[in-house]
Design an enzyme around this catalytic site. Structure first.
Site, PDB file in Angstrom:
ATOM      1  N   ASP A  13      -0.428   3.471  -8.928  1.00  0.00           N
ATOM      2  CA  ASP A  13      -1.899   3.604  -9.034  1.00  0.00           C
ATOM      3  C   ASP A  13      -2.531   2.459  -9.805  1.00  0.00           C
ATOM      4  O   ASP A  13      -3.572   2.622 -10.441  1.00  0.00           O
ATOM      5  CB  ASP A  13      -2.295   4.931  -9.710  1.00  0.00           C
ATOM      6  CG  ASP A  13      -1.672   6.124  -9.022  1.00  0.00           C
ATOM      7  OD1 ASP A  13      -1.691   6.138  -7.787  1.00  0.00           O
ATOM      8  OD2 ASP A  13      -1.166   7.020  -9.721  1.00  0.00           O
ATOM      9  N   ASN A  38       3.207   9.703   0.120  1.00  0.00           N
ATOM     10  CA  ASN A  38       3.026  10.402  -1.160  1.00  0.00           C
ATOM     11  C   ASN A  38       2.148   9.638  -2.132  1.00  0.00           C
ATOM     12  O   ASN A  38       1.895  10.103  -3.225  1.00  0.00           O
ATOM     13  CB  ASN A  38       4.383  10.710  -1.819  1.00  0.00           C
ATOM     14  CG  ASN A  38       5.261   9.500  -1.949  1.00  0.00           C
ATOM     15  OD1 ASN A  38       5.139   8.559  -1.193  1.00  0.00           O
ATOM     16  ND2 ASN A  38       6.164   9.517  -2.892  1.00  0.00           N
ATOM     17  N   HIS A  41      -3.463   4.607  -1.618  1.00  0.00           N
ATOM     18  CA  HIS A  41      -4.068   3.323  -1.955  1.00  0.00           C
ATOM     19  C   HIS A  41      -5.551   3.412  -1.608  1.00  0.00           C
ATOM     20  O   HIS A  41      -5.889   3.637  -0.454  1.00  0.00           O
ATOM     21  CB  HIS A  41      -3.452   2.180  -1.130  1.00  0.00           C
ATOM     22  CG  HIS A  41      -2.043   1.889  -1.526  1.00  0.00           C
ATOM     23  ND1 HIS A  41      -1.297   0.923  -0.910  1.00  0.00           N
ATOM     24  CD2 HIS A  41      -1.265   2.412  -2.469  1.00  0.00           C
ATOM     25  CE1 HIS A  41      -0.108   0.876  -1.474  1.00  0.00           C
ATOM     26  NE2 HIS A  41      -0.061   1.777  -2.416  1.00  0.00           N
TER      27      HIS A  41
HETATM   28  P1  GDP Z   1      -2.943   1.938  -5.774  1.00  0.00           P
HETATM   29  O1  GDP Z   1      -2.219   3.156  -5.292  1.00  0.00           O
HETATM   30  O2  GDP Z   1      -2.090   1.066  -6.635  1.00  0.00           O
HETATM   31  O3  GDP Z   1      -3.613   1.183  -4.667  1.00  0.00           O
HETATM   32  O4  GDP Z   1      -4.100   2.435  -6.750  1.00  0.00           O
HETATM   33  P2  GDP Z   1      -5.140   3.636  -6.512  1.00  0.00           P
HETATM   34  O5  GDP Z   1      -5.889   3.419  -5.261  1.00  0.00           O
HETATM   35  O6  GDP Z   1      -4.518   4.954  -6.723  1.00  0.00           O
HETATM   36  O7  GDP Z   1      -6.066   3.433  -7.788  1.00  0.00           O
HETATM   37  C1  GDP Z   1      -6.910   2.415  -7.954  1.00  0.00           C
HETATM   38  C2  GDP Z   1      -8.350   2.975  -8.051  1.00  0.00           C
HETATM   39  O8  GDP Z   1      -9.117   2.120  -8.819  1.00  0.00           O
HETATM   40  C3  GDP Z   1      -9.056   3.059  -6.721  1.00  0.00           C
HETATM   41  O9  GDP Z   1      -9.982   4.115  -6.742  1.00  0.00           O
HETATM   42  C4  GDP Z   1      -9.752   1.713  -6.623  1.00  0.00           C
HETATM   43  O10 GDP Z   1     -10.897   1.729  -5.787  1.00  0.00           O
HETATM   44  C5  GDP Z   1     -10.155   1.529  -8.054  1.00  0.00           C
HETATM   45  N1  GDP Z   1     -10.185   0.146  -8.519  1.00  0.00           N
HETATM   46  C6  GDP Z   1      -9.292  -0.853  -8.250  1.00  0.00           C
HETATM   47  N2  GDP Z   1      -9.597  -1.947  -8.961  1.00  0.00           N
HETATM   48  C7  GDP Z   1     -10.701  -1.633  -9.705  1.00  0.00           C
HETATM   49  C8  GDP Z   1     -11.458  -2.328 -10.684  1.00  0.00           C
HETATM   50  O11 GDP Z   1     -11.180  -3.470 -11.030  1.00  0.00           O
HETATM   51  N3  GDP Z   1     -12.504  -1.656 -11.254  1.00  0.00           N
HETATM   52  C9  GDP Z   1     -12.842  -0.379 -10.916  1.00  0.00           C
HETATM   53  N4  GDP Z   1     -13.870   0.188 -11.531  1.00  0.00           N
HETATM   54  N5  GDP Z   1     -12.126   0.312 -10.000  1.00  0.00           N
HETATM   55  C10 GDP Z   1     -11.077  -0.308  -9.412  1.00  0.00           C
END
Ligand code: GDP
Length: 430
Positions: A13, A38, A41
């Site tokens: 995440d 599971n 993104h």
């Molecule tokens: P992943 O599984 O590694 O892709 O991560 P997730 O999608 O679970 O979590 C990342 C969350 O943070 C998502 O809701 C993204 O839209 C959000 N996000 C990613 N980068 C940033 C950022 O720099 N700032 C903010 N405010 N949100 C972000």
């Protein structure tokens, strides 16, 4: 030609989906090389907001070929549902932009139920499974008790193979867990409802990727979860059931001979962890509630509140080393803008001694975090696009992390949208 892996450095995440979506503009092919549906993104772009679970994050770029490699847990039911969801928002998914390896194993109808039954049996000792059938899937795969996607093209052999698996699996389902057996009719329904629909996407992905390499195409390998969830090098048994490390990417994708030129490790500006297991730097109470709220830290797949804490240098340094990261992207720096003082876990205390090294999993529960505080910047940074325009406190925070983890921080994300990014020049780096 250049190959790049985008991987999580911590517990998952970290914002990999957001970074892959950004980076795909320079790549021809995006391959998911491990894991299943599971994880979630989250990608926000001109098409809207998407929570991708199995589809590679390159599906939004025209001309990019997306590949599900041989090591993914291929769940036909969830994949079809995900394709329907994405296409309903105007994103085309066709055999021209999605390929599935004929060597990927299929997550079978009973895997999800077995996850559920086992978590019930474990009661308060559960591992915190997302109940997507991933652990039963991988254990069956390594027992050679699954079906390869390519077998869908051999209906007679497939039915015989499925009949053998059904007989074997029903022994566990009925005798160990006392649940209802699966039937041939159930499998027939699964085949016609879901498996037939994925057939047009299945092909010899290994041959395709080998040719893509020969043609000088740029390949991006996309991981799920992070270093600390790697089955071999993570916080076992609170890991996932596959290898989340970049070194595994070429094998899991289908081109074992590919060399990685870049490994971009994603680190969130603070720590989060979903589910059970040791999480040394965990914060509790109001401080934790506030960070969770400000960062919208709820699981993309499960909606579970994530555990939160300050950035953990010890775990991050270990994650960087395990991934062999060549550059780092820090995400969600904007979220910390509300803090007067920014906590960072710089060391662990273990058996009365301060340590820089990430301990053996069993010892983690005895480790205590050593926290240092940095001055906050207390202003909105979400519009900043250049390093020199970041408040000096934010620059100091980044420079400290960079020095501690020993890897250049090339990207700083200050928002969820595609362009909310600061890309640093080499001369900006410490
Ligand atoms: P992943 O599984 O590694 O892709 O991560 P997730 O999608 O679970 O979590 C990342 C969350 O943070 C998502 O809701 C993204 O839209 C959000 N996000 C990613 N980068 C940033 C950022 O720099 N700032 C903010 N405010 N949100 C972000």
């Amino acid at each position: 030609m250049s190959n790049c892996a985008v991987v999580g450095i911590n517990w998952g995440d970290e914002g990999k989906g957001r970074m892959v979506d950004l980076l795909t503009k320079d790549y021809d092919v995006v391959v998911r090389f491990q894991g299943g549906g599971n994880a979630g993104h989250t990608v926000i772009n001109e098409n809207g907001k998407f929570a991708l679970h199995l589809l590679p994050s390159g599906v939004f770029r025209k001309g990019v070929v997306n590949v599900l490699g041989n090591s993914v847990a291929l769940d036909p039911e969830n994949l079809i549902k995900e394709i329907q969801e994405v296409t309903s928002k105007g994103v085309a998914i066709t055999p021209d932009n999605l390929m599935i390896s004929d060597r990927a194993s299929l997550l079978l109808p009973w895997h999800r139920e077995l996850d559920e039954l086992e978590e019930q049996r474990l009661a308060d000792k559960k591992y915190g499974s997302t109940k997507q059938g991933i652990a039963p899937f991988y254990s069956d795969k390594y027992q050679k008790k699954t079906i390869l996607a390519g077998e869908l093209f051999y209906p007679d052999e497939l039915r015989e193979h499925l009949r053998e698996l059904l007989e074997w699996k029903n022994l566990t389902i009925t005798r160990v867990y006392g649940a209802k057996p699966y039937t041939t009719d159930m499998l027939e329904e699964w085949l016609s409802k879901y498996c037939n629909k994925i057939k047009p996407f299945i092909s010899d992905v290994g041959a395709y990727l080998t040719q893509a390499q020969a043609d000088g195409k740029n390949i991006l390998f996309e991981a799920q979860l992070g270093s600390l969830r790697d089955i071999d090098h993570g916080i076992f048994p609170y890991t996932t059931s596959s290898n989340t490390l970049a070194a595994y990417a070429p094998i899991g994708a289908g081109v074992p001979s590919a060399k990685l030129d870049d490994i971009i490790g994603i680190v969130k500006a603070y720590s989060t962890c979903v589910g059970e297991g040791p999480f040394v730097c965990e914060m509790f109470g109001d401080e934790a509630d506030k960070l969770r709220q400000m960062g919208f830290e709820y699981g993309a797949k499960t909606g579970r509140p994530r555990r939160v804490g300050p950035l953990d240098i010890v775990a991050t340094r270990y994650g960087v080393e395990m991934q062999g990261a060549t550059a780092i992207a820090i995400t969600k720096l904007d979220i910390l803008s509300y803090m007067d003082k920014i906590p960072v876990c710089t060391h662990y205390l273990l058996n009365g001694k301060q340590t820089d090294s990430f301990p053996f999993p069993t010892a983690l529960k005895n480790a205590q975090p050593v926290i240092e505080y940095f001055d906050g910047w207390k202003c909105d940074i979400s519009h900043v696009r250049k390093w020199e325009e970041l408040p000096v406190q934010a620059q100091e925070y980044i420079a400290f992390i960079e020095k501690q983890i020993g890897c250049p921080i090339k990207y700083i994300s200050v928002g969820a949208e595609r362009d909310s990014i600061i890309i640093r020049n080499t001369e900006d780096m410490t």
